[in-house]
Structure formats: C-alpha cells, structure tokens
Design an enzyme around this catalytic site. Structure first.
Site, PDB file in Angstrom:
ATOM      1  N   HIS A   1      22.410 -37.690  30.376  1.00 56.70           N
ATOM      2  CA  HIS A   1      22.265 -37.567  31.837  1.00 56.70           C
ATOM      3  C   HIS A   1      21.992 -36.118  32.275  1.00 56.70           C
ATOM      4  O   HIS A   1      20.943 -35.853  32.874  1.00 56.70           O
ATOM      5  CB  HIS A   1      23.476 -38.165  32.552  1.00 56.70           C
ATOM      6  CG  HIS A   1      23.572 -37.795  34.004  1.00 56.70           C
ATOM      7  ND1 HIS A   1      22.644 -38.221  34.937  1.00 56.70           N
ATOM      8  CD2 HIS A   1      24.457 -37.019  34.688  1.00 56.70           C
ATOM      9  CE1 HIS A   1      22.962 -37.722  36.125  1.00 56.70           C
ATOM     10  NE2 HIS A   1      24.063 -36.989  36.001  1.00 56.70           N
TER      11      HIS A   1
ATOM     12  N   HIS B   1      25.813 -29.359  35.294  1.00 58.31           N
ATOM     13  CA  HIS B   1      26.302 -29.785  36.612  1.00 58.31           C
ATOM     14  C   HIS B   1      27.517 -30.698  36.567  1.00 58.31           C
ATOM     15  O   HIS B   1      28.289 -30.738  37.518  1.00 58.31           O
ATOM     16  CB  HIS B   1      25.169 -30.398  37.448  1.00 58.31           C
ATOM     17  CG  HIS B   1      24.867 -31.829  37.140  1.00 58.31           C
ATOM     18  ND1 HIS B   1      23.966 -32.213  36.186  1.00 58.31           N
ATOM     19  CD2 HIS B   1      25.374 -32.970  37.670  1.00 58.31           C
ATOM     20  CE1 HIS B   1      23.913 -33.538  36.140  1.00 58.31           C
ATOM     21  NE2 HIS B   1      24.759 -34.014  37.028  1.00 58.31           N
TER      22      HIS B   1
ATOM     23  N   GLU C   1      33.449 -30.904  36.387  1.00 60.68           N
ATOM     24  CA  GLU C   1      34.124 -32.072  36.927  1.00 60.68           C
ATOM     25  C   GLU C   1      34.643 -33.003  35.830  1.00 60.68           C
ATOM     26  O   GLU C   1      35.726 -33.559  35.950  1.00 60.68           O
ATOM     27  CB  GLU C   1      33.160 -32.835  37.852  1.00 60.68           C
ATOM     28  CG  GLU C   1      33.920 -33.674  38.859  1.00 60.68           C
ATOM     29  CD  GLU C   1      33.015 -34.628  39.619  1.00 60.68           C
ATOM     30  OE1 GLU C   1      31.782 -34.501  39.496  1.00 60.68           O
ATOM     31  OE2 GLU C   1      33.548 -35.490  40.317  1.00 60.68           O
ATOM     32  N   ASP C   2      33.865 -33.176  34.789  1.00 60.55           N
ATOM     33  CA  ASP C   2      34.190 -34.217  33.813  1.00 60.55           C
ATOM     34  C   ASP C   2      34.820 -33.730  32.512  1.00 60.55           C
ATOM     35  O   ASP C   2      35.270 -34.539  31.710  1.00 60.55           O
ATOM     36  CB  ASP C   2      32.915 -35.008  33.462  1.00 60.55           C
ATOM     37  CG  ASP C   2      32.350 -35.731  34.676  1.00 60.55           C
ATOM     38  OD1 ASP C   2      33.098 -35.872  35.661  1.00 60.55           O
ATOM     39  OD2 ASP C   2      31.182 -36.139  34.639  1.00 60.55           O
TER      40      ASP C   2
ATOM     41  N   ASP D   1      19.856 -34.906  40.207  1.00 60.17           N
ATOM     42  CA  ASP D   1      21.005 -35.687  39.725  1.00 60.17           C
ATOM     43  C   ASP D   1      20.948 -37.089  40.321  1.00 60.17           C
ATOM     44  O   ASP D   1      21.066 -38.098  39.629  1.00 60.17           O
ATOM     45  CB  ASP D   1      22.289 -34.956  40.155  1.00 60.17           C
ATOM     46  CG  ASP D   1      23.543 -35.708  39.761  1.00 60.17           C
ATOM     47  OD1 ASP D   1      23.579 -36.263  38.643  1.00 60.17           O
ATOM     48  OD2 ASP D   1      24.503 -35.722  40.574  1.00 60.17           O
TER      49      ASP D   1
ATOM     50  N   ASP E   1      -3.741 -54.389  53.350  1.00 59.26           N
ATOM     51  CA  ASP E   1      -5.201 -54.466  53.301  1.00 59.26           C
ATOM     52  C   ASP E   1      -5.859 -53.206  53.844  1.00 59.26           C
ATOM     53  O   ASP E   1      -7.056 -52.996  53.652  1.00 59.26           O
ATOM     54  CB  ASP E   1      -5.702 -55.699  54.068  1.00 59.26           C
ATOM     55  CG  ASP E   1      -5.374 -56.967  53.293  1.00 59.26           C
ATOM     56  OD1 ASP E   1      -4.926 -56.830  52.131  1.00 59.26           O
ATOM     57  OD2 ASP E   1      -5.539 -58.066  53.838  1.00 59.26           O
TER      58      ASP E   1
HETATM   59 MN    MN Z   1      25.395 -36.042  37.409  1.00 60.89          MN
END
Ligand code: MN
Length: 724
Positions: A56, A81, A85-86, A147, A267
């Site tokens: 990711h 990024h 956080e993770d 993201d 069209d």
């Molecule tokens: Mn992300």
C-alpha cells in the site's frame, strides 16, 4: 497477486525510475532509506486483500511519483505515511532520520486520518474546511489524495459497510478537493470509484450501455477524425487525436441534473486533440482546419487559452455539426496545457525550474494557489467555498466536533468556553468543565482542529470575569460581559438603596446631576461606580456627606445660631403669655432653642420663671408626663404685625449663579423678603444661612420646597441648630 513475482529490488528500481522520469531532482539515498524503513516497519502486517501491507505505501508513493509528481520529499512521505500510525516507529524517529519536512507531512496525513475515523460525514463542506485547517504543508493533502486513490482502487476487499463509508467520504470531500487543486484525472477516478460503491446498480447500467455503444461510437469517431488527421499530418504537425472518455459519474450526474436519458448525454460526442508543440498558435491553426471541415456552432465556442480558467486550465472548446448532423464537442490544447488539466498544480510545477528547494518556493506555491482562489471571486457559485479555502490556507480557523459529531467552526486558539457559548449561551453561562477527546481539561485549554469537545455544566456555575482573559469569540466575550454587567447592576442598585436611605436619614436632597458631580469629585468614572463603591463598603458615606471640616462649620453655625436666635427673638418682640402667668419672666430652653415661627409652649420651672420650649421637644414631653399642670400656653408676637423671621440652612454645589438662583427663588414667591444671606464655601461646596420673613409655617415650607428644586442644592433645612 501481481506483486508476488516482482522482486523487492525491482520494485525499488521501478519507483526510482518513476521519480527520475517525473521529478526535477531526486534524492536517491533518502528514497532508498525510506523504502527500506517502510518495508521493515510493515513487514508483519497485511491488507484486507491478504497482500503484504507494504504494497500500500509503496503503491501510494508510485502514484505520487507518476500521477501527482511534486517532489521527492512527497514520495518519501508517501512511503512512510502509515508508519507512525500503524507501527512502533515514532514521529521523532522519522524526523531524526528523514528531516522535519518529511516528519511534518507524515504527521499531517496521520492527523487527517484520525479525524475522519468514527465520524459520520454530515456536513461535507465543514469537513473539507476542517481538513484544510489542519494542513500546513500542501503536500500533506496531495499525499492524502494518493493514499485515498489507492484505497479506493483496492476497496473491493473491505466489507460493504466500510465501502460505503469510505466511498461517501471520497465523493463528498476528496473529489471536490482534487478538482480544486486542478487534479482533473484524480478527481474523475475518485468520483467513478465512489459511484461504483455507492450506487452499484446505476453504475453497472451506465457501464453496460457504454460498452454496448462502444463499437458504434468508435466507428463514428473514426469517420469524424479521419479528414482532420489527414489535414494536420499534411501540415507536418505532431499530435494526438481521439475520443474523449466520458466518466460514468459525470454522465450519471448530468442525467439526474438535466432529468434526461443516458442516450441524450452519451450521444453528444467528444474528441480531444493534443498538440506536442509548445506553440499555442498551432491550436488556433487546428481550430481553423476543423471549422473549414465542419460547421461550427458559434455560441458554444470558448477560448480558455487566451483567458485560462482560474485553476490554470487552458484549452479551446468548440462544437461542430458532424456527419449525420450529430453534434461533436472538440477540445484543442497542447501537451503542457493537457498536463496541467490532468495533474493540476503538480504539472504546473513540472514546468518550473525549482521545486521546494527552500521555504520561499513553498511559499510561492501557496501564493499561487491563493491567487487561483482569490481571482476566482468573479465566479459567484464557488465564491463562498473558495473564500473559506483561502481563509484556511492562512490557518485562521479550527473545526471541532460536538459529542454528536457535528462540526463547529471556531477562530484559532478558541477554548472550551468559546465552544460552550457557540453551542448555546446557556451552556456557556453554566459551563464548569470540559472534556477534550475524553479527557478533562482546564477551561482555558486551546482547542485544535478535529478535537471532540464535551462541556460539563452546572446550574450553580456562573460566568467568571477571568474568562475574558482567554476567550476568543465575540459571542463568548459578549455573553460573559452581559452577565457581569447584570451582576454589577444588582450591586449598583444595592448601593443606590444604601445611599438613598442615608440621604433620607440626613434629610439631604440630591438631584441626578448633583450625584454625577459628586461622583466625579470623588474620582469615580460615573455614578454607577460610586454606588458600587457604596455597596462594597469602599467609601465612608458619613464622611462624604458630613466631612470633618463641615462639622467644624457646624459649631460655628451653632454659635451663629445663638446670635441669629437672639436677633430674631428680639425683632419678634415679647412672647405673649396667656392667663394667670402673664408677666412672669421667660427664657428660651437650650434643649430645643425655639425661634419665632416654631409652635411653642411654656413650662414653669421653680426659680427660673417660664421656659419656652418647642411643642415637639422631647425633653419637654418627658417633663410634662410627670407634671402636666406646669405647662403654660404661650405665643409668638407678630413682627410687623403679621410676619416672623426664620433661618434656612442651605448646602450644595458652589456653581456660578447659584446665589442669584437662590434669591430669585425666594423673592419671586409672594414677595417674600430676605433679611440676610450668609454664605461660606469650602472646595466646591457651599454652606449658607438665609433669613427670611414668613407669615406662617406653610409659607416657610413652600420656600423650602422651592429652594430644594434648584439644581446643585443638596440640602435645605430650616435653621434650628440641633434643635428639637
Ligand atoms: Mn494509507
């Protein structure tokens, strides 16, 4: 698993190549290092699709490098990024290893994600503003776009509920933003992907119809462009010509908005010619060629090359009548114009030489964006949105959540008290505490965008004057002031009562002007402040109304009184004693000092003859209780046959003309005669005695009342020493 067979090293090379191809300068070492850290940090995590999580951030970085190419710092930040956080790596670590810019962008992206978590989007426009108010570096928002775009491209792997939530957020917040940043391609992709998850049926139907019509449409377009291509090639131009893709969501929106069928919109054919040359004149040459081949519709011609749109969009728009009488829209532009239309700000910078090599460049970039929005003010429809955008670029506002998830816009540095008043003045008036993001905080805490604020109230709590030192909103300030003023009014009212009771007791008479003057004299800003000081016991009323020097005068007055009394008694003539005691020697009682005009009565004292008292003398009343038979009726003689002399004591402000006012007031009343006037002044006050001839008490009372009405007179009393 398209990555499964791609080696780790090849992946890095792909990214570096993309950067070198699209970015003005590339810090390869920094990119390698961030690539490696991102890989290590996410090593044990997996996405909903089952892929390694690292794919990711890697794809987001690639997307930034290829589709929103700004600078290498953005690509590094994209790789990192989700790290803070993770994973266990801290922001401090990122800053130490990759520098402050990267750390700030990562921090910004993390914060934005935090805000949107767990909140239903109810006020999209406010959310967009919230987002911008949090962003100090515009690259934060561009990384966030990438993201979000990658998350949308891989949305099929998450559950239906999350799909809808993310899709709605994307459609309402990120897509309009992308448009405003001039990221045309990102915008339509975000829209179409959102549309797919929000209204699958409509999406599928439009997709199917497009597919059904593709063959017929392509055939027509080929027929239409063939003569154009030939003419342009003959002229030696390098160009690209083709049907312009129509985006599903934009077709759907037009169908709804214009209440029309798919066919009517679809069209209408659209083609685009992109010239490889930088010479804008060639675009006009192409326009000429087309208008010779097909009949143009004049009022649908637009020249955005001479007059670009506010987001720097440049192109010629032309509509002609094609074969079989069908309308065909044509866009003519060169490669540079096309890049700007598709990649917005990013492309704009590709054509500049330096890119954020220092703060000045960044500032210039922000100024450029600001320019776009400032100049857009002629466009009424977007004026309001853009003006708020512009404001937020300056970071003047914050957006905070109520416990219900509503957003409130507040000025920067607002506090929980401001927030409480924003909700309701009652909440503000009774707020006793606040929770920010679940934690109890002091009421003067500075709030930040994205904070969730809960106010704790108590009906016993009232606004505090100290709040004025930290509140930021007018509403809070006004409400607190209003409350304090009301409290003050009560205190003033109380002081006024004390004052009036005192005046009554001292038999003084003050008009409004007199009070104002006295307040000024005592150095109060106004009479309210004077009353307040009385209520708070900060002034000595006895001292003010009876200053020590006046007391001195008073003894002087007493002395004067004796002289005065003797004088008027003598001028009145002999006391008339009735009946058997006629002729007995009489003296005047010192206890009540009667003077002509007072109702009097005699009292026989052994060896002292008759003492003349006032009828209401307390001393006399006590004595008379024991020996009523010692009382003797007596009367004043009539001076000049019908008048008495009485003394009047006057106190007041020593204003010019006051003496004239006093004498006028007396002499104009039934030709009252003044016997004498004696005035003494101290500072701005005067104290005077006036002797006048009166017929009776009624006459005297009238004179006293008239004198009391004169401006500047505080007190008018019959001159009778400390009598009765
Ligand atoms: Mn992300």
């Amino acid at each position: 698993m398209e990555y499964a067979d791609v080696k780790h090293k090849e992946r890095l090379e792909t990214l570096l190549d993309a950067c070198k191809e699209n970015l003005p300068k590339v810090n390869t070492d920094l990119l390698r290092k961030s690539f490696q850290l991102s890989y290590e940090a996410h090593k044990n995590d997996f996405r909903a699709s089952g892929e390694p999580y690292f794919y990711h951030p890697y794809d987001v970085a690639l997307l930034v490098a290829r589709e929103i190419p700004l600078d290498d710092i953005s690509v590094v930040a994209a790789l990192l990024h989700d790290v803070v956080e993770d994973t266990e790596f801290s922001l401090e670590f990122i800053e130490k290893e990759f520098g402050k810019q990267v750390a700030d962008i990562v921090d910004g992206v993390t914060k934005i994600s935090g805000v949107f978590k767990g909140h239903e989007i109810t006020q999209a426009e406010n959310y967009r503003k919230l987002l911008l108010s949090m962003v100090k570096d515009v690259r934060v928002i561009l990384v966030k776009f990438a993201d979000r775009l990658h998350n949308m491209r891989t949305l099929e792997f998450v559950n239906a509920e999350k799909q809808r939530r993310i899709a709605r957020e994307t459609l309402e917040i990120y897509a309009p933003f992308a448009n405003r940043f001039g990221l045309g391609r990102v915008k339509w992709e975000l829209e179409d992907l959102s549309f797919k998850y929000l209204n699958k049926e409509a999406y599928n139907e439009i997709a199917r119809k497009i597919k059904d019509k593709r063959r017929e449409r392509e055939a027509y377009i080929n027929k239409f462009i063939k003569p154009i291509s030939e003419r342009l090639s003959e002229h030696g131009l390098e160009f690209n010509i083709g049907g312009r893709p129509k985006h599903l969501y934009s077709i759907y929106r037009k169908m709804i908005k214009q209440n029309t069928s798919f066919e009517q919109i679809y069209d209408l054919l659209a083609i685009r010619i992109i010239l490889e040359s930088d010479d804008a004149n060639e675009c006009y040459y192409v326009l000429g060629v087309i208008n010779q081949l097909y009949k143009p519709i004049p009022d649908r011609f637009k020249d955005y090359i001479s007059i670009p749109k506010k987001n720097n969009y440049q192109s010629i728009h032309n509509t002609v009548i094609g074969p079989e009488g069908r309308l065909v829209e044509i866009q003519i532009r060169n490669r540079k114009m096309h890049e700007i239309a598709e990649r917005g700000v990013a492309a704009h910078w590709k054509y500049k030489e330096n890119l954020f090599t220092n703060d000045k460049d960044l500032e210039e970039w922000v100024n450029w964006i600001r320019d776009i929005f400032e100049n857009a003010s002629k466009d009424e429809a977007t004026k309001e949105i853009l003006s708020s955008f512009e404001l937020n670029l300056y970071q003047d506002e914050i957006y905070v959540f109520t416990p219900n998830g509503d957003l409130k816009r507040m000025p920067i540095d607002s506090t929980p008290v401001d927030f409480a008043y924003q909700i309701h003045s009652n909440v503000g008036d009774h707020c006793i505490g606040a929770k920010v993001n679940g934690k109890i905080v002091p009421l003067n805490t500075t709030l930040h965008s994205g904070d969730q604020v809960e106010i704790i109230t108590s009906k016993n709590q009232n606004p505090n004057k100290s709040w004025l030192q930290f509140v930021k909103t007018h509403k809070a300030r006004n409400s607190i002031r209003k409350f304090i003023n009301k409290e003050e009014e009560k205190i003033v009212e109380h002081g006024k009562e004390i004052w009036e009771r005192k005046l009554k007791k001292l038999k003084l008479n003050f008009g409004p002007d007199d009070i104002a003057k006295l307040s000024r004299k005592l150095k109060f800003d106004n009479f309210q402040q004077f009353y307040k000081a009385i209520a708070l016991d900060q002034v000595d009323l006895d001292n003010i109304l009876n200053p020590p020097e006046e007391k001195e005068e008073h003894t002087q007055n007493e002395f004067e009184f004796d002289t005065f009394a003797n004088q008027v008694r003598t001028s009145a003539g002999e006391i008339l004693v009735e009946g058997e005691h006629k002729g007995i020697v009489h003296t005047y009682a010192k206890c009540c000092n009667p003077i002509p005009g007072d109702p009097i009565i005699g009292y026989i004292s052994v060896g002292e003859g008759i003492k003349i008292h006032r009828k209401n003398c307390k001393n006399l009343i006590n004595m008379a209780k024991k020996s009523e038979n010692k009382l003797v009726p007596v009367q004043w003689p009539r001076a000049n046959g019908s008048e008495f002399v009485v003394g009047i004591n006057i106190r007041g402000e020593d204003a010019p003309g006051i003496l004239k006012d006093i004498s006028n007031s007396i002499t104009t009343y039934v030709n009252t005669n003044i016997k004498g006037i004696n005035i003494s002044t101290s500072e701005s006050m005067f104290n005077g005695t006036i002797t006048v001839y009166v017929r009776d008490l009624e006459h005297l009372n009238r004179i006293v009342e008239r004198l009391k009405k004169i401006k500047g007179i505080y007190s008018v009393q019959r001159f009778d020493a400390e009598g009765n």
